[in-house]
Structure formats: structure tokens, C-alpha cells
Design a protein around this motif. Structure first.
Motif, PDB file in Angstrom:
ATOM      1  N   ILE A   1       0.851  -1.193   0.000  1.00  0.00           N
ATOM      2  CA  ILE A   1       0.000   0.000   0.000  1.00  0.00           C
ATOM      3  C   ILE A   1       0.881   1.235   0.000  1.00  0.00           C
ATOM      4  CG2 ILE A   1      -1.697   1.328   1.307  1.00  0.00           C
ATOM      5  CD1 ILE A   1      -2.843  -1.305   2.289  1.00  0.00           C
ATOM      6  N   ASN A   2       0.647   2.119  -0.943  1.00  0.00           N
ATOM      7  CA  ASN A   2       1.425   3.348  -1.050  1.00  0.00           C
ATOM      8  C   ASN A   2       0.461   4.534  -1.027  1.00  0.00           C
ATOM      9  OD1 ASN A   2       3.495   5.143  -1.387  1.00  0.00           O
ATOM     10  ND2 ASN A   2       3.673   4.826  -3.575  1.00  0.00           N
ATOM     11  N   LEU A   3      -0.058   4.820   0.149  1.00  0.00           N
ATOM     12  CA  LEU A   3      -0.980   5.939   0.330  1.00  0.00           C
ATOM     13  C   LEU A   3      -0.450   6.826   1.440  1.00  0.00           C
ATOM     14  CD1 LEU A   3      -4.423   4.057   0.282  1.00  0.00           C
ATOM     15  CD2 LEU A   3      -3.505   5.525  -1.509  1.00  0.00           C
ATOM     16  N   PRO A   4      -0.593   8.145   1.310  1.00  0.00           N
ATOM     17  CA  PRO A   4      -0.091   9.039   2.351  1.00  0.00           C
ATOM     18  C   PRO A   4      -0.859   8.947   3.659  1.00  0.00           C
ATOM     19  CG  PRO A   4      -1.309  10.279   0.704  1.00  0.00           C
ATOM     20  CD  PRO A   4      -1.195   8.868   0.195  1.00  0.00           C
ATOM     21  N   ASN A   5      -2.058   8.375   3.636  1.00  0.00           N
ATOM     22  CA  ASN A   5      -2.870   8.293   4.853  1.00  0.00           C
ATOM     23  C   ASN A   5      -2.885   6.880   5.439  1.00  0.00           C
ATOM     24  OD1 ASN A   5      -4.342   7.303   2.699  1.00  0.00           O
ATOM     25  ND2 ASN A   5      -6.269   8.232   3.306  1.00  0.00           N
ATOM     26  N   PHE A   6      -1.884   6.071   5.087  1.00  0.00           N
ATOM     27  CA  PHE A   6      -1.755   4.713   5.630  1.00  0.00           C
ATOM     28  C   PHE A   6      -0.336   4.507   6.116  1.00  0.00           C
ATOM     29  CE2 PHE A   6      -0.560   0.256   5.203  1.00  0.00           C
ATOM     30  CZ  PHE A   6      -1.512  -0.328   6.003  1.00  0.00           C
ATOM     31  N   ILE A   7      -0.213   3.964   7.326  1.00  0.00           N
ATOM     32  CA  ILE A   7       1.117   3.655   7.859  1.00  0.00           C
ATOM     33  C   ILE A   7       1.093   2.257   8.445  1.00  0.00           C
ATOM     34  CG2 ILE A   7       0.630   4.721  10.102  1.00  0.00           C
ATOM     35  CD1 ILE A   7       3.630   5.518  10.159  1.00  0.00           C
ATOM     36  N   LEU A   8       2.138   1.506   8.170  1.00  0.00           N
ATOM     37  CA  LEU A   8       2.321   0.162   8.703  1.00  0.00           C
ATOM     38  C   LEU A   8       3.677   0.150   9.392  1.00  0.00           C
ATOM     39  CD1 LEU A   8       1.502  -2.852   8.894  1.00  0.00           C
ATOM     40  CD2 LEU A   8       2.638  -3.177   6.691  1.00  0.00           C
ATOM     41  N   THR A   9       3.689  -0.123  10.687  1.00  0.00           N
ATOM     42  CA  THR A   9       4.948  -0.157  11.426  1.00  0.00           C
ATOM     43  C   THR A   9       5.324  -1.603  11.720  1.00  0.00           C
ATOM     44  OG1 THR A   9       3.931  -0.025  13.618  1.00  0.00           O
ATOM     45  CG2 THR A   9       4.422   2.064  12.505  1.00  0.00           C
ATOM     46  N   PRO A  10       6.587  -1.860  11.980  1.00  0.00           N
ATOM     47  CA  PRO A  10       7.044  -3.229  12.218  1.00  0.00           C
ATOM     48  C   PRO A  10       6.798  -3.700  13.656  1.00  0.00           C
ATOM     49  CG  PRO A  10       8.907  -1.763  12.218  1.00  0.00           C
ATOM     50  CD  PRO A  10       7.703  -0.927  11.867  1.00  0.00           C
ATOM     51  N   HIS A  11       5.626  -3.431  14.190  1.00  0.00           N
ATOM     52  CA  HIS A  11       5.210  -3.863  15.531  1.00  0.00           C
ATOM     53  C   HIS A  11       6.156  -3.342  16.613  1.00  0.00           C
ATOM     54  CE1 HIS A  11       3.072  -7.244  17.954  1.00  0.00           C
ATOM     55  NE2 HIS A  11       2.901  -6.063  18.476  1.00  0.00           N
ATOM     56  N   VAL A  12       6.667  -2.146  16.416  1.00  0.00           N
ATOM     57  CA  VAL A  12       7.528  -1.528  17.418  1.00  0.00           C
ATOM     58  C   VAL A  12       7.112  -0.085  17.709  1.00  0.00           C
ATOM     59  CG1 VAL A  12       9.541  -2.967  16.933  1.00  0.00           C
ATOM     60  CG2 VAL A  12       9.243  -0.824  15.701  1.00  0.00           C
ATOM     61  N   ALA A  13       5.892   0.266  17.338  1.00  0.00           N
ATOM     62  CA  ALA A  13       5.451   1.645  17.553  1.00  0.00           C
ATOM     63  C   ALA A  13       5.488   2.014  19.027  1.00  0.00           C
ATOM     64  CB  ALA A  13       4.048   1.853  16.984  1.00  0.00           C
ATOM     65  N   TRP A  14       5.374   1.041  19.908  1.00  0.00           N
ATOM     66  CA  TRP A  14       5.388   1.291  21.343  1.00  0.00           C
ATOM     67  C   TRP A  14       6.780   1.651  21.855  1.00  0.00           C
ATOM     68  CZ3 TRP A  14       8.810  -1.494  24.135  1.00  0.00           C
ATOM     69  CH2 TRP A  14       9.341  -2.626  23.516  1.00  0.00           C
ATOM     70  N   SER A  15       7.818   1.438  21.062  1.00  0.00           N
ATOM     71  CA  SER A  15       9.176   1.558  21.595  1.00  0.00           C
ATOM     72  C   SER A  15       9.817   2.928  21.410  1.00  0.00           C
ATOM     73  CB  SER A  15      10.076   0.487  20.968  1.00  0.00           C
ATOM     74  OG  SER A  15      10.257   0.745  19.590  1.00  0.00           O
ATOM     75  N   GLY A  16       9.048   3.913  21.011  1.00  0.00           N
ATOM     76  CA  GLY A  16       9.601   5.259  20.908  1.00  0.00           C
ATOM     77  C   GLY A  16       9.917   5.839  22.286  1.00  0.00           C
ATOM     78  N   ARG A  17      10.753   6.823  22.322  1.00  0.00           N
ATOM     79  CA  ARG A  17      11.178   7.426  23.587  1.00  0.00           C
ATOM     80  C   ARG A  17       9.985   7.911  24.410  1.00  0.00           C
ATOM     81  NH1 ARG A  17      16.280  11.086  23.770  1.00  0.00           N
ATOM     82  NH2 ARG A  17      16.390   9.899  21.865  1.00  0.00           N
ATOM     83  N   GLU A  18       9.059   8.619  23.766  1.00  0.00           N
ATOM     84  CA  GLU A  18       7.912   9.152  24.487  1.00  0.00           C
ATOM     85  C   GLU A  18       7.013   8.039  25.016  1.00  0.00           C
ATOM     86  OE1 GLU A  18       8.711  10.061  21.358  1.00  0.00           O
ATOM     87  OE2 GLU A  18       9.454  12.101  21.610  1.00  0.00           O
ATOM     88  N   ALA A  19       6.803   7.007  24.197  1.00  0.00           N
ATOM     89  CA  ALA A  19       5.958   5.889  24.622  1.00  0.00           C
ATOM     90  C   ALA A  19       6.599   5.145  25.793  1.00  0.00           C
ATOM     91  CB  ALA A  19       5.714   4.938  23.458  1.00  0.00           C
ATOM     92  N   MET A  20       7.895   4.947  25.734  1.00  0.00           N
ATOM     93  CA  MET A  20       8.592   4.267  26.829  1.00  0.00           C
ATOM     94  C   MET A  20       8.497   5.089  28.116  1.00  0.00           C
ATOM     95  SD  MET A  20       9.827   1.396  25.699  1.00  0.00           S
ATOM     96  CE  MET A  20      11.331   0.872  26.458  1.00  0.00           C
ATOM     97  N   GLN A  21       8.627   6.411  28.014  1.00  0.00           N
ATOM     98  CA  GLN A  21       8.520   7.265  29.201  1.00  0.00           C
ATOM     99  C   GLN A  21       7.109   7.216  29.769  1.00  0.00           C
ATOM    100  OE1 GLN A  21      11.121   9.036  30.827  1.00  0.00           O
ATOM    101  NE2 GLN A  21       9.491   8.960  32.352  1.00  0.00           N
ATOM    102  N   THR A  22       6.108   7.244  28.890  1.00  0.00           N
ATOM    103  CA  THR A  22       4.719   7.161  29.339  1.00  0.00           C
ATOM    104  C   THR A  22       4.470   5.851  30.081  1.00  0.00           C
ATOM    105  OG1 THR A  22       3.940   8.579  27.553  1.00  0.00           O
ATOM    106  CG2 THR A  22       2.310   7.121  28.566  1.00  0.00           C
ATOM    107  N   MET A  23       4.979   4.735  29.538  1.00  0.00           N
ATOM    108  CA  MET A  23       4.794   3.444  30.202  1.00  0.00           C
ATOM    109  C   MET A  23       5.496   3.415  31.557  1.00  0.00           C
ATOM    110  SD  MET A  23       4.735   0.487  27.268  1.00  0.00           S
ATOM    111  CE  MET A  23       6.381   0.766  26.671  1.00  0.00           C
TER     112      MET A  23
END
Length: 79
Positions: free
Chosen positions: A36-58
Motif C-alpha cells: 500500500i502506497n498511500l499518504p494516509n496509511f502507515i504500517l509499522t514493524p510492531h515496534v510503535a510502542w518503543s519510541g522514547r515518548e511511549a517508553m517514558q509514558t509506560m
């Protein structure tokens, strides 16, 4: 992704979609969501939770939950 959802993304009726979990990880070669090549679609490699902000929130939630438990007011109980 069902055809109607795909059409809604293409037409703009659906503003966007983000997927972080697939039914089979990792996806196999030729998986339709990988193409899928659409600007309004994103597929992440099941690591979206591992960003700095997400880790701090957890970490903050963990501390808040422990403090609430120790104070006698446990949160997020599963009955």
C-alpha cells in the motif's frame, strides 16, 4: 484490508489508518499491506510502542500504578 476500507482510504472518506500488528508476524513476502502506497496509511514493524515518548509514558504509568497500590487504591484491576 477489506476492499471497502481500501476504497475509503483512497477516496479520503477515511482520513487515515495505522497498523502496528498483523495476524502473522513478520509478514510474508507479497503481503498486501506491504504494497500500500498511500499518504494516509502507515504500517509499522510492531515496534510503535518503543519510541522514547511511549517508553517514558509506560514508565510513568508503572510508577503511578505501584504508588496507587501501595497507598491502597490499586488501579487497572481486572475482575
Amino acid at each position: 484490508m477489506r476492499l471497502r476500507c481500501w476504497q475509503a482510504l483512497q477516496s479520503g472518506r477515511l482520513g487515515g489508518a495505522g497498523f502496528d500488528v498483523l495476524s502473522k508476524e513478520p509478514p510474508t513476502e507479497g503481503h498486501p499491506l506491504l504494497d500500500i502506497n498511500l499518504p494516509n496509511f502507515i504500517l509499522t514493524p510492531h515496534v510503535a510502542w518503543s519510541g522514547r515518548e511511549a517508553m517514558q509514558t509506560m514508565a510513568d504509568q508503572l510508577i503511578d500504578n505501584i504508588e496507587a497500590y501501595v497507598a491502597g487504591s490499586p488501579r487497572n484491576q481486572v475482575a
